[in-house]
Design a protein around this motif. Structure first.
Motif, short mmCIF file in Angstrom:
data_model
loop_
_atom_site.label_atom_id
_atom_site.label_comp_id
_atom_site.label_asym_id
_atom_site.label_seq_id
_atom_site.Cartn_x
_atom_site.Cartn_y
_atom_site.Cartn_z
N ILE A 101 48.42 34.99 43.13
CA ILE A 101 47.53 36.10 43.42
C ILE A 101 48.03 36.74 44.71
O ILE A 101 47.74 36.27 45.79
CB ILE A 101 46.07 35.63 43.58
CG1 ILE A 101 45.64 34.85 42.32
CG2 ILE A 101 45.14 36.81 43.82
CD1 ILE A 101 44.32 34.12 42.49
N GLN A 102 48.80 37.82 44.57
CA GLN A 102 49.45 38.41 45.74
C GLN A 102 48.75 39.66 46.24
O GLN A 102 49.03 40.12 47.35
CB GLN A 102 50.90 38.76 45.41
CG GLN A 102 51.71 37.54 44.98
CD GLN A 102 53.10 37.94 44.56
OE1 GLN A 102 53.84 38.54 45.33
NE2 GLN A 102 53.47 37.64 43.33
N THR A 103 47.83 40.22 45.48
CA THR A 103 47.22 41.48 45.87
C THR A 103 45.87 41.65 45.17
O THR A 103 45.59 41.00 44.16
CB THR A 103 48.14 42.66 45.51
OG1 THR A 103 47.52 43.87 45.91
CG2 THR A 103 48.42 42.71 44.03
N GLY A 104 45.02 42.49 45.74
CA GLY A 104 43.74 42.80 45.11
C GLY A 104 42.68 41.74 45.31
O GLY A 104 42.74 40.92 46.22
N GLN A 105 41.66 41.77 44.41
CA GLN A 105 40.57 40.80 44.44
C GLN A 105 40.47 40.08 43.09
O GLN A 105 40.69 40.68 42.04
CB GLN A 105 39.22 41.48 44.75
CG GLN A 105 39.17 42.24 46.06
CD GLN A 105 39.59 43.68 45.90
OE1 GLN A 105 39.31 44.32 44.91
NE2 GLN A 105 40.28 44.20 46.91
N VAL A 106 40.14 38.79 43.16
CA VAL A 106 40.02 37.99 41.95
C VAL A 106 38.73 37.17 42.05
O VAL A 106 38.43 36.62 43.11
CB VAL A 106 41.23 37.04 41.76
CG1 VAL A 106 41.05 36.18 40.52
CG2 VAL A 106 42.51 37.84 41.66
N TYR A 107 37.98 37.12 40.94
CA TYR A 107 36.76 36.31 40.90
C TYR A 107 36.73 35.54 39.58
O TYR A 107 37.05 36.08 38.52
CB TYR A 107 35.52 37.20 41.01
CG TYR A 107 34.22 36.45 40.84
CD1 TYR A 107 33.68 35.73 41.90
CD2 TYR A 107 33.54 36.44 39.63
CE1 TYR A 107 32.50 35.03 41.76
CE2 TYR A 107 32.36 35.74 39.47
CZ TYR A 107 31.84 35.04 40.54
OH TYR A 107 30.66 34.34 40.39
N TRP A 108 36.38 34.25 39.66
CA TRP A 108 36.20 33.46 38.45
C TRP A 108 35.12 32.41 38.68
O TRP A 108 34.75 32.13 39.82
CB TRP A 108 37.52 32.82 38.00
CG TRP A 108 38.03 31.70 38.87
CD1 TRP A 108 37.83 30.37 38.71
CD2 TRP A 108 38.85 31.83 40.05
NE1 TRP A 108 38.46 29.65 39.70
CE2 TRP A 108 39.09 30.52 40.54
CE3 TRP A 108 39.37 32.92 40.73
CZ2 TRP A 108 39.85 30.28 41.67
CZ3 TRP A 108 40.14 32.67 41.87
CH2 TRP A 108 40.36 31.38 42.32
N GLU A 109 34.64 31.82 37.59
CA GLU A 109 33.56 30.85 37.68
C GLU A 109 33.97 29.54 37.01
O GLU A 109 34.73 29.52 36.03
CB GLU A 109 32.29 31.40 37.03
CG GLU A 109 31.73 32.60 37.77
CD GLU A 109 30.47 33.16 37.10
OE1 GLU A 109 30.07 32.62 36.04
OE2 GLU A 109 29.89 34.12 37.64
N VAL A 110 33.42 28.44 37.54
CA VAL A 110 33.76 27.10 37.05
C VAL A 110 32.47 26.30 36.91
O VAL A 110 31.67 26.24 37.84
CB VAL A 110 34.72 26.38 38.03
CG1 VAL A 110 35.02 24.97 37.52
CG2 VAL A 110 36.00 27.18 38.21
#
Length: 466
Positions: free
Chosen positions: A360-369
Motif C-alpha cells: 500500500i504505497q499511496t492513498g487510503q485503505v480500509y478493511w474489516e476483520v
C-alpha cells in the motif's frame, strides 16, 4: 509596575521587547521581522484578532519604539549601577576573611581569593590564576554561552511561530471537515441526522483536544523562551563589566552556575562550553494531529453500511460482502522509489499468510476483520510500515525484513494490547470488539484501529512520531 509595562512592550509572537515595532490597521503591534515572516508564510490575518490586512497596511510605530528604547536603557543603567556597587570605592575588592586584595581566582571553587586564602587549608591543593588571566579565559566561555543561548532563543522563536501556524491550520481543518460532513449528511433523512449529530460531537472533541495540546506546547515553548531571555540578559550584564575583579565576582555569583548548566554532564571542565548540549531535543512543534479515522474520507459508504436495508440495494460485492464487511481503497498519486509505504497480509480461502503481502504505497485503505470467526484473524490486523530510505530501491526495501515496523492489535489475558515492533501497550477501558476495522492513510502515515460495529476509535498510530 515595571512588569506590567514590560508586558505591553513585548511582541506577542517572539515574546521579546519590540524590535522596530509595526502597527496593523487593527492597532495590534508586532516586531517588523515577526510580522513579515508571518506574511511570507501565506497568512493574511492578524495573529491576535484574525482581522485581514495587507503588506502595504504595515506602519512603523515611532512612539512605541521610543518607549521601548527608553525602558531598555533604564534597565541597562540599573544593572550597571548594581554591579558597580559590589566593589569597594569602585577600584579594588577585598577578601571578606582577610581584608586583603582579591588578586587570584580559584579554579576549583570558581571564586576570587586573596594571597592568604591560597595558603589556607580551605584551598589546599587547588589551582589558581591571576584575575586578569582568569577573566580572559572565562570571558571567552561567557561569550560562547551567550552565543549558545542566542541560538536557542532564535530556535524557540521559530518553533512558537510555527506552532501558531499549526493552531491556525487545525482550526481551518476543523471548518473544512465540518462543512464537508454537513453537505453529506443533508443527503440523508432522519436516521442520518442523528448520526450527524454524533459525528459532529466527536469531531469537535478531537479538534478541541488537538488544539489544547498544541496550545499547551506553545505555552511551554513560551516559558522556555522567557528563561532563555533571562539567561541572555544575565550574560550580557556580566560581559559589560570591564574590571577583572568585578567580572569574576559576577562570574562566581551568577555566570558560573548559568554556564555550568549547559555543559555536558560527563565533562566537568567548565572551559569546554563549546560542547554544550541543546536543551531543545525534548521540545518540538506539535503538528495538526487529530483524526476521526475512515469517516474523513469514506463517510457515506460507512454510514450506509449501518442502514442495512438501504445499503444492500445496489451495492456490489467488490466493496461490501454478504455480512456487510467493507473493503475500501482510494488511490492517490504514484510515489517514487525510496518513499515510505505500508503493507498488509493477503487473505486466502484458508486464512491470512505472512509470506504474501499487498503493498500500500499511496492513498487510503480500509478493511474489516472478524475477531472470532476467521482463522488467524490477528494476521488480518497486522500492518507493516516501511520508513523512507533514500539509499535503497523499492525492491530492496521490500525484501529487507529488518527495515519494517510491525503494527497490530493483540488479545492476551482477555485484554486488548496495541503492538508496535516489540513493544506492547495495554489499551485501558477497551473491550474486545467482535469486528475490527483497519484504516491506513499513506499521506498522513497513519494507521487507525476501530470497533467496526459502532465505528468507535480503538487506537491510532502516527508512524512518523517515533
Amino acid at each position: 509596575m515595571a512588569s506590567k509595562l514590560s508586558f505591553h512592550l513585548t511582541c506577542p509572537v517572539c515574546l521579546c521587547f519590540f524590535n522596530d515595532p509595526t502597527i496593523l490597521p487593527c492597532e495590534h503591534n508586532f516586531c517588523r521581522q515577526c510580522i513579515m515572516t508571518y506574511l511570507d508564510s501565506g497568512a493574511t490575518t492578524c495573529p491576535e484578532c484574525r482581522q485581514h490586512f495587507r503588506k502595504q497596511d504595515l506602519k512603523g510605530n515611532r512612539t512605541l519604539r521610543n518607549l521601548v528604547e527608553d525602558v531598555q536603557q533604564k534597565q541597562k543603567t540599573i544593572k550597571v549601577k548594581d554591579l558597580r556597587q559590589t566593589s569597594r570605592n569602585g577600584h579594588e575588592m577585598l577578601c571578606s576573611d582577610h581584608e586583603e586584595p582579591l588578586k587570584l581566582f580559584c579554579e576549583d571553587d570558581q571564586r576570587l581569593v586573596c594571597l592568604i586564602c591560597r595558603e589556607g587549608e580551605k584551598h589546599s591543593g587547588h589551582s589558581f590564576k591571576p584575575v586578569k588571566e582568569a577573566m580572559k579565559e572565562y570571558e571567552n566561555v561567557a561569550i560562547q554561552a551567550q552565543s549558545f543561548f542566542s541560538d536557542e532563543n532564535k530556535q524557540v522563536g521559530d518553533m512558537i511561530f510555527n506552532q501558531t501556524n499549526e493552531i491556525t491550520k487545525s482550526k481551518e481543518r476543523f471548518k473544512y471537515l465540518e462543512e464537508r460532513m454537513h453537505a453529506q449528511f443533508k443527503k440523508m433523512h432522519d436516521f442520518l441526522r442523528e448520526k450527524e449529530k454524533k459525528m459532529m460531537k466527536e469531531l469537535q472533541e478531537a479538534a478541541n483536544s488537538a488544539e489544547t495540546t498544541m496550545k499547551q506546547n506553545a505555552s511551554i515553548l513560551g516559558e522556555l523562551q522567557i528563561n532563555c531571555n533571562k539567561q541572555i540578559s544575565i550574560l550580557e550584564s556580566g560581559l559589560k563589566i570591564s574590571q577583572p575583579e568585578g567580572f569574576l565576582q559576577w562570574w562566581s555569583e551568577e555566570g558560573f552556575l548559568l554556564v555550568k548548566g549547559i555543559t555536558l554532564s560527563e565533562n566537568k571542565d567548565i572551559k569546554s562550553a563549546l560542547q554544550a548540549t541543546s536543551r531543545l531535543k525534548s521540545n518540538r512543534v506539535i503538528s495538526d494531529h487529530f483524526t476521526i479515522g475512515p469517516y474523513e474520507t469514506d463517510l457515506p459508504l460507512i454510514v450506509w453500511r449501518d442502514m442495512l436495508d438501504f445499503v444492500k440495494e445496489g451495492m456490489n460485492t467488490s466493496t461490501i460482502d454478504k455480512d456487510l464487511k467493507l473493503s475500501i481503497r482510494k488511490d492517490g498519486h504514484l510515489q517514487f522509489e525510496g518513499q515510505e509505504y505500508f503493507a498488509r497480509n493477503q487473505k486466502f480461502h484458508n486464512g491470512y499468510k505472512d509470506n504474501y503481502l499487498e503493498n500500500i504505497q499511496t492513498g487510503q485503505v480500509y478493511w474489516e476483520v472478524d475477531t472470532g470467526t476467521e482463522p488467524g484473524w490477528e494476521h488480518g490486523l497486522t500492518v507493516r510500515y516501511y520508513p523512507k530510505d533514500k539509499n535503497a530501491s523499492f525492491l530492496r526495501t521490500l525484501l529487507s525484513y529488518k527495515s519494517y515496523e510491525k503494527l497490530s492489535l493483540l488479545v492476551k489475558d482477555n485484554s486488548l494490547y496495541a503492538v508496535r515492533g516489540d513493544e506492547e501497550t495495554l489499551l485501558v477501558n477497551q473491550v474486545i470488539p467482535r469486528r475490527v476495522g483497519v484504516y491506513i492513510d499513506c499521506k498522513r502515515r497513519q494507521v487507525v484501529y476501530c470497533n467496526a460495529d459502532n465505528m468507535s476509535l480503538i487506537h491510532t498510530v502516527w508512524c512518523a512520531d517515533k
